[in-house]
Write a protein that holds these residues in place. Structure first.
Motif, PDB file in Angstrom:
ATOM      1  N   ALA A  96       0.823  -1.224   0.000  1.00  0.00           N
ATOM      2  CA  ALA A  96       0.000   0.000   0.000  1.00  0.00           C
ATOM      3  C   ALA A  96       0.854   1.269   0.000  1.00  0.00           C
ATOM      4  CB  ALA A  96      -0.927  -0.001   1.208  1.00  0.00           C
ATOM      5  N   SER A  97       2.151   1.139   0.339  1.00  0.00           N
ATOM      6  CA  SER A  97       2.987   2.343   0.394  1.00  0.00           C
ATOM      7  C   SER A  97       3.844   2.503  -0.868  1.00  0.00           C
ATOM      8  CB  SER A  97       3.890   2.306   1.633  1.00  0.00           C
ATOM      9  OG  SER A  97       4.797   1.232   1.523  1.00  0.00           O
ATOM     10  N   CYS A  98       3.568   1.682  -1.908  1.00  0.00           N
ATOM     11  CA  CYS A  98       4.437   1.676  -3.104  1.00  0.00           C
ATOM     12  C   CYS A  98       3.659   1.923  -4.398  1.00  0.00           C
ATOM     13  CB  CYS A  98       5.126   0.311  -3.233  1.00  0.00           C
ATOM     14  SG  CYS A  98       6.052  -0.150  -1.776  1.00  0.00           S
ATOM     15  N   GLU A  99       4.454   2.190  -5.472  1.00  0.00           N
ATOM     16  CA  GLU A  99       3.861   2.276  -6.828  1.00  0.00           C
ATOM     17  C   GLU A  99       4.300   1.109  -7.701  1.00  0.00           C
ATOM     18  OE1 GLU A  99       3.152   5.892  -5.118  1.00  0.00           O
ATOM     19  OE2 GLU A  99       5.225   5.394  -5.605  1.00  0.00           O
ATOM     20  N   LEU A 123      -1.278  -6.521  -8.009  1.00  0.00           N
ATOM     21  CA  LEU A 123      -2.151  -6.063  -9.093  1.00  0.00           C
ATOM     22  C   LEU A 123      -3.412  -5.387  -8.553  1.00  0.00           C
ATOM     23  CD1 LEU A 123      -1.911  -9.010 -11.669  1.00  0.00           C
ATOM     24  CD2 LEU A 123      -1.073  -6.687 -11.982  1.00  0.00           C
ATOM     25  N   GLU A 124      -3.928  -5.905  -7.427  1.00  0.00           N
ATOM     26  CA  GLU A 124      -5.130  -5.304  -6.811  1.00  0.00           C
ATOM     27  C   GLU A 124      -4.888  -3.840  -6.465  1.00  0.00           C
ATOM     28  OE1 GLU A 124      -6.509  -7.522  -3.410  1.00  0.00           O
ATOM     29  OE2 GLU A 124      -6.841  -9.310  -4.631  1.00  0.00           O
ATOM     30  N   GLN A 125      -3.648  -3.505  -6.105  1.00  0.00           N
ATOM     31  CA  GLN A 125      -3.305  -2.119  -5.730  1.00  0.00           C
ATOM     32  C   GLN A 125      -2.801  -1.314  -6.934  1.00  0.00           C
ATOM     33  OE1 GLN A 125      -3.535  -0.691  -2.720  1.00  0.00           O
ATOM     34  NE2 GLN A 125      -3.904  -2.403  -1.342  1.00  0.00           N
ATOM     35  N   ASN A 126      -2.972  -1.883  -8.154  1.00  0.00           N
ATOM     36  CA  ASN A 126      -2.532  -1.223  -9.406  1.00  0.00           C
ATOM     37  C   ASN A 126      -1.039  -0.911  -9.432  1.00  0.00           C
ATOM     38  OD1 ASN A 126      -5.176  -1.229 -10.395  1.00  0.00           O
ATOM     39  ND2 ASN A 126      -5.638   0.648  -9.278  1.00  0.00           N
ATOM     40  N   LEU A 127      -0.228  -1.812  -8.914  1.00  0.00           N
ATOM     41  CA  LEU A 127       1.220  -1.591  -8.941  1.00  0.00           C
ATOM     42  C   LEU A 127       1.798  -2.029 -10.288  1.00  0.00           C
ATOM     43  CD1 LEU A 127       0.897  -1.139  -5.911  1.00  0.00           C
ATOM     44  CD2 LEU A 127       2.871  -2.566  -5.524  1.00  0.00           C
ATOM     45  N   GLU A 177      18.763   0.509 -13.044  1.00  0.00           N
ATOM     46  CA  GLU A 177      18.332   1.322 -14.193  1.00  0.00           C
ATOM     47  C   GLU A 177      16.873   1.011 -14.525  1.00  0.00           C
ATOM     48  OE1 GLU A 177      19.262   3.872 -16.303  1.00  0.00           O
ATOM     49  OE2 GLU A 177      20.692   4.128 -14.677  1.00  0.00           O
ATOM     50  N   ALA A 178      16.539  -0.310 -14.494  1.00  0.00           N
ATOM     51  CA  ALA A 178      15.159  -0.731 -14.808  1.00  0.00           C
ATOM     52  C   ALA A 178      14.181  -0.138 -13.794  1.00  0.00           C
ATOM     53  CB  ALA A 178      15.066  -2.253 -14.810  1.00  0.00           C
ATOM     54  N   ILE A 179      14.607  -0.039 -12.525  1.00  0.00           N
ATOM     55  CA  ILE A 179      13.727   0.511 -11.478  1.00  0.00           C
ATOM     56  C   ILE A 179      13.359   1.960 -11.811  1.00  0.00           C
ATOM     57  CG2 ILE A 179      13.689   1.283  -9.056  1.00  0.00           C
ATOM     58  CD1 ILE A 179      15.334  -1.322  -8.425  1.00  0.00           C
ATOM     59  N   VAL A 180      14.356   2.765 -12.217  1.00  0.00           N
ATOM     60  CA  VAL A 180      14.046   4.181 -12.476  1.00  0.00           C
ATOM     61  C   VAL A 180      13.334   4.387 -13.814  1.00  0.00           C
ATOM     62  CG1 VAL A 180      15.895   5.073 -10.989  1.00  0.00           C
ATOM     63  CG2 VAL A 180      16.351   4.733 -13.409  1.00  0.00           C
ATOM     64  N   THR A 181      13.531   3.447 -14.768  1.00  0.00           N
ATOM     65  CA  THR A 181      12.880   3.646 -16.077  1.00  0.00           C
ATOM     66  C   THR A 181      11.490   2.998 -16.140  1.00  0.00           C
ATOM     67  OG1 THR A 181      14.099   1.732 -16.907  1.00  0.00           O
ATOM     68  CG2 THR A 181      15.005   3.893 -17.429  1.00  0.00           C
ATOM     69  N   LEU A 182      11.296   1.839 -15.469  1.00  0.00           N
ATOM     70  CA  LEU A 182      10.021   1.115 -15.610  1.00  0.00           C
ATOM     71  C   LEU A 182       8.977   1.502 -14.554  1.00  0.00           C
ATOM     72  CD1 LEU A 182      11.376  -2.470 -16.449  1.00  0.00           C
ATOM     73  CD2 LEU A 182      10.460  -0.800 -18.047  1.00  0.00           C
ATOM     74  N   PHE A 183       9.432   1.868 -13.339  1.00  0.00           N
ATOM     75  CA  PHE A 183       8.452   2.224 -12.296  1.00  0.00           C
ATOM     76  C   PHE A 183       8.053   3.693 -12.427  1.00  0.00           C
ATOM     77  CE2 PHE A 183      10.256  -1.236  -9.310  1.00  0.00           C
ATOM     78  CZ  PHE A 183       9.324  -2.156  -9.784  1.00  0.00           C
ATOM     79  N   PRO A 184       6.761   4.007 -12.203  1.00  0.00           N
ATOM     80  CA  PRO A 184       6.332   5.416 -12.295  1.00  0.00           C
ATOM     81  C   PRO A 184       6.722   6.188 -11.041  1.00  0.00           C
ATOM     82  CG  PRO A 184       4.488   4.021 -11.648  1.00  0.00           C
ATOM     83  CD  PRO A 184       5.646   3.101 -11.877  1.00  0.00           C
ATOM     84  N   PRO A 185       6.893   7.513 -11.163  1.00  0.00           N
ATOM     85  CA  PRO A 185       7.133   8.314  -9.951  1.00  0.00           C
ATOM     86  C   PRO A 185       5.830   8.419  -9.146  1.00  0.00           C
ATOM     87  CG  PRO A 185       6.952   9.727 -11.871  1.00  0.00           C
ATOM     88  CD  PRO A 185       6.881   8.323 -12.381  1.00  0.00           C
ATOM     89  N   PRO A 186       5.909   8.746  -7.855  1.00  0.00           N
ATOM     90  CA  PRO A 186       4.675   8.889  -7.069  1.00  0.00           C
ATOM     91  C   PRO A 186       3.872  10.110  -7.524  1.00  0.00           C
ATOM     92  CG  PRO A 186       6.601   9.507  -5.766  1.00  0.00           C
ATOM     93  CD  PRO A 186       7.117   8.959  -7.056  1.00  0.00           C
ATOM     94  N   SER A 187       2.579  10.065  -7.273  1.00  0.00           N
ATOM     95  CA  SER A 187       1.744  11.237  -7.595  1.00  0.00           C
ATOM     96  C   SER A 187       1.295  11.856  -6.280  1.00  0.00           C
ATOM     97  CB  SER A 187       0.529  10.790  -8.412  1.00  0.00           C
ATOM     98  OG  SER A 187      -0.185   9.810  -7.692  1.00  0.00           O
ATOM     99  N   GLY A 188       0.826  13.060  -6.308  1.00  0.00           N
ATOM    100  CA  GLY A 188       0.385  13.731  -5.077  1.00  0.00           C
ATOM    101  C   GLY A 188       0.703  15.204  -5.158  1.00  0.00           C
TER     102      GLY A 188
END
Length: 603
Positions: A96-99, A123-127, A177-188
């Motif tokens: 719940a604390s991640c993207e 997947l339920e948390q849209n990660l 590198e994959a972490i910074v390119t594939l994961f989205p930044p947080p929103s808020g």
């Protein structure tokens, strides 16, 4: 602080033993937030039990810096999570604390049951999920085979899979590198009214309650007055910052950050995991959706060894509850053991860990009663009640009973199928499906009573399959059963703490087992001790502890036989009187012996 587009919040999820904690070690080492002298294996596992057992029990968050190939400085917040099914609630809170989530898969074991259920939880948390194939340095690694499983079993893109060896550090640079390119930044929005989700807490003897939060909207800084939205209580923030193995005070946290707050919170009851923190000066209109309430599946009572330690045990339970939100308890009382607590656990491993933590972290000596599940009982009056404690069983007023059933999913190599099917049939399981996932592995699906899985099912499954089978389950509802209350009598007196609720056809076997184990634990007395298993007034099992006999004829050299008889008769008479007033003391080991599985007995 770095700007929001350069932040990444992700967790590491996987089946047990696929290398989550080792990968966390490599990421921390790469970031050099700790020098090599202080670096050690499983650095985030800070409980002794975690290190000894080689498992993660508590999720741990850490923030590391990373300079990417695009020249920007990134801040990576990640959480190392447990893999065992009993701690899946820990995982759900971390998610719940991640993207994003790194889904780790062992290159030699492939996709296992917990891999699948953790993926669905994410997947339920849209990660955003990135598959990572770990342990590629092993001689038994089958990378192509695992890529096929990622495509077929998980429906993820095999070409996105990152290849790493967390042990040797191979492939870690590409993974970052994959972490910074594939994961989205947080929103808020930093300027919106503050909303921060409490996803964990723990108690520090010097600083009070330390709250772990993920800020969704707004900003919190030292000196602000915060409000807990569920209780309305307010506190002034003393320290606020991020986790870099140790606490690093940053002075503030804003939308997208994961960190901690110390606000002089003394009482444990004021903090609730899943609650929302806001500022009292500019409160948010509504709280964030918390976590779904956890439902315990195994129940057991805990009593202090010395009844004078009840108050201390209560304080310890409160502090433990703060750190482990899945623990549920209420007051309980037993004639044999005095005051204690009736507790709900997520599984037997959870029960074992709580017992060890009470003894180690809080220095408590405790006795646990035999675990049981929650039964649904219909009384002759038509009323429906739920029972998990044998002392509440309404004898003589039961019309029918139902017990919880689970849908068990077992993934195993083909050669062990026969033994595993025999085990499931012995445990009253009904096979509902069987399919081959590939040429080596099959998935068996069974419906079986939860009570049958409690004691030794998991251990036997692992030993039959040489550790290769994986097991996952979900509760599917209640089904009719024939329930009886098994009482254990010692010298005709019922010991309430040893009573159990069980399936009628298994009652006789269970009674014989318990009586046999108790016989080995109770010290011999000057009189015969009868250990009996009973259902109502019917005795169904018995063992006898033979008396210790003093040699009253030691001083009789020769002489008339009648003199010897007289001495023996006198001894018999004395033993009879003793039996009437004699009471048997039960050692703590007797209560523990009842919990043992058959396998333990053989060792």
């Amino acid at each position: 602080m770095v700007e929001m587009k350069c932040k990444r919040n992700f967790c590491i999820v996987a089946h047990i033993d696929h290398g989550k904690s080792t990968l966390a070690d490599r990421l921390i080492q790469k970031a050099k937030i700790i020098d090599d002298r202080q670096m050690m294996n499983q650095i985030l596992d800070n409980m002794d039990i975690e290190r000894e057992r080689g498992i993660t029990i508590k999720s741990q968050a850490v923030t590391i810096p990373y300079k990417a190939k695009d020249g920007l400085d990134y801040e990576l917040n990640f959480v190392d999570t447990p893999g065992h099914v009993d701690f899946s609630y820990e995982v759900s809170r971390a998610i719940a604390s991640c993207e994003g989530a790194l889904l780790l898969i062992d290159a030699s074991q492939g996709v296992e049951s917990q891999t699948v259920s953790n993926m669905y939880m994410a997947l339920e948390q849209n990660l955003t999920i990135v598959p990572v194939i770990n342990k590629i340095d092993l001689p038994s690694a089958d990378i192509e085979g695992v890529k096929k499983q990622i495509d077929h079993d998980l429906g993820l893109l095999p070409e996105e899979a990152q290849l790493v060896s967390a042990k040797t550090g191979q492939g870690i640079d590409d993974l970052m590198e994959a972490i910074v390119t594939l994961f989205p930044p947080p929103s808020g929005d930093v300027n919106a009214p503050t909303q921060a989700l409490i996803f964990d807490c723990h108690y520090d003897a010097f600083r009070g309650v330390i709250v772990h939060i993920r800020v969704m909207q707004g900003k919190i800084k030292a000196g602000d007055t915060i409000r807990m939205m569920s209780s309305g209580s307010e506190y002034k923030v003393e320290n606020i910052g991020v986790f870099k193995i140790k606490y690093e005070d940053t002075g503030y946290l804003e939308a997208g950050d994961v960190g901690y707050i110390i606000a002089g919170i003394k009482t444990v009851q004021d903090v609730k995991v899943g609650d929302t923190i806001t500022l009292s000066a500019n409160p948010a209109a509504e709280p964030l959706p918390g976590f779904k309430e956890v439902k315990p599946v195994v129940y057991s009572s805990i009593y202090p060894l010395d009844s004078n330690d009840y108050e201390e045990l209560r304080d310890s339970m409160e502090k433990l509850r703060l750190n482990d939100a899945s623990l549920v308890y209420e007051k309980d009382n037993s004639i044999a053991l005095g005051n204690g607590f009736r507790c709900g656990f997520l599984g037997l491993l959870h029960l074992e860990i709580i017992e060890e933590r009470l003894e180690r972290d809080f220095d408590q000596s405790v006795i646990f009663t035999a675990p049981s599940v929650r039964y649904k009982v219909t009384l002759t009056s038509g009323e429906e009640i739920f029972i998990d404690n044998p002392t509440e069983y309404p004898e003589g007023r039961v019309k029918s009973a139902e017990e919880p059933y689970i849908k068990a999913s077992i993934i195993t190599p083909g050669e062990y199928i026969g033994q595993i099917m025999a085990l499931c049939n012995e445990k009253r399981g009904v096979q509902t499906n069987m399919q081959y996932l590939d040429e080596k592995r099959a998935e068996l699906t069974y419906e079986m009573p939860l009570a049958e899985v409690l004691f030794d099912f998991y251990d036997r499954l692992k030993s039959y399959s040489r550790g290769y089978a994986s097991f996952d389950y979900e509760i599917i509802g209640y089904k009719p059963t024939v329930l009886v209350k098994l009482d254990i009598l010692i010298n005709g007196k019922s010991v309430d703490a040893l009573s159990q609720l069980c399936f009628k056809e298994n009652a006789s076997i269970q009674a014989h087992k318990v009586c046999h184990r108790l016989k080995g634990e109770i010290a011999r007395q000057q009189f015969k001790v009868a250990i009996q298993g009973a259902i109502g007034s019917q005795i169904i099992a018995r063992e006898t502890v033979n008396p210790v006999r003093k040699d009253v004829l030691a001083k009789c050299y020769g002489g008339d036989i009648t003199r010897k008889r007289k001495l023996l008769e006198k001894q018999k008479e004395g033993k009879k009187r003793m039996k009437m007033i004699g009471d048997v003391e039960l050692p703590q080991s007797a209560f523990l012996a009842v919990l043992k599985s058959d396998e333990d007995e053989e060792h």
